[in-house]
Design an enzyme around this catalytic site. Sequence first.
Site, PDB file in Angstrom:
ATOM      1  N   HIS A   1       0.817  -1.212   0.000  1.00  0.00           N
ATOM      2  CA  HIS A   1       0.000   0.000   0.000  1.00  0.00           C
ATOM      3  C   HIS A   1       0.853   1.265   0.000  1.00  0.00           C
ATOM      4  CE1 HIS A   1       0.782   0.456   4.363  1.00  0.00           C
ATOM      5  NE2 HIS A   1       0.688  -0.853   4.392  1.00  0.00           N
ATOM      6  N   ASP A   2       0.402   2.224  -0.795  1.00  0.00           N
ATOM      7  CA  ASP A   2       0.968   3.577  -0.841  1.00  0.00           C
ATOM      8  C   ASP A   2       2.357   3.649  -1.456  1.00  0.00           C
ATOM      9  OD1 ASP A   2      -1.292   4.838   0.703  1.00  0.00           O
ATOM     10  OD2 ASP A   2      -0.548   3.456   2.227  1.00  0.00           O
TER      11      ASP A   2
ATOM     12  N   GLY B   1       5.150  -1.123   2.567  1.00  0.00           N
ATOM     13  CA  GLY B   1       4.309   0.051   2.396  1.00  0.00           C
ATOM     14  C   GLY B   1       5.076   1.354   2.349  1.00  0.00           C
TER      15      GLY B   1
END
Length: 265
Positions: free
Chosen positions: A122-123, A140
């Site tokens: 994520h991200d 992440g």
Amino acid sequence: MADLIHPTALVDPAARIDPSVAIGPYTVVGPNVTIGAGTTVGPHCVIEGHTTIGRDNRIFQFASLGAIPQDKKYAGEPCELVIGDRNTIREFCTFNIGSPGGGGVTRVGNDNWLMAYVHLAHDCIVGDHTIFANNSQLAGHVEVGDWVILGGFTVAHQFVRIGAHGMTAMCSLLFADQPPFVMSQGQPAQARSMNFEGLRRRGFSPARVSAVKAMHKALYRDGLTLEQAQARIAALAAATPEAQPDVQLMLEFLGRVSPQRGIVR
């Protein structure tokens, strides 16, 4: 469009699929997915979540794109995965959507070559023209600049940044930021040199390559603190005006280095 989508594919009627997109057998496409013109999706893929995929991408079989983040804090927020144009995404790649705590978007740029089993948590933010060899894994919030090459089984700790034109050797483990142009290797990764051959192949002039060598010397050879190295690097712009964009790239990167994380040494 129907002729290019295999009859066994499960494409939600709400998905926005360009008529020129080809989708292979047994692939599943969710309702909040957008896929641009000329993209091909192989068999047995799952594309879900709020995922936007641009033009002329080639997605191979068994890829999983847009699944929720592997983050126990995630509570169903409408975060996104955004993939640009002309990317090659090989078998068993897993790209997750973003998280509310990290901006909400996982982003992949254009013209990237992402080999089998690459994971983008994520991200993560990936630039343009990168090459990720098999099993490269990003935790992440990792940022990867343009023209980066990651050797097979490279692993980047969360929040690490890898600067443009850098390169890692196979099985490198990054706990610290890797500045632009740097080549690293090891567990943990250590700076070995600058990516001079890659720069020459991309058309860097001898003067620009020499400036990169001087930046390497300031960061790694002369025993300077990071602040002292930044001051010396800044002076290179006046001495070699042609290299001013390269100097600026380095200074901007170093200006964001976390004191807790530092840079690869």
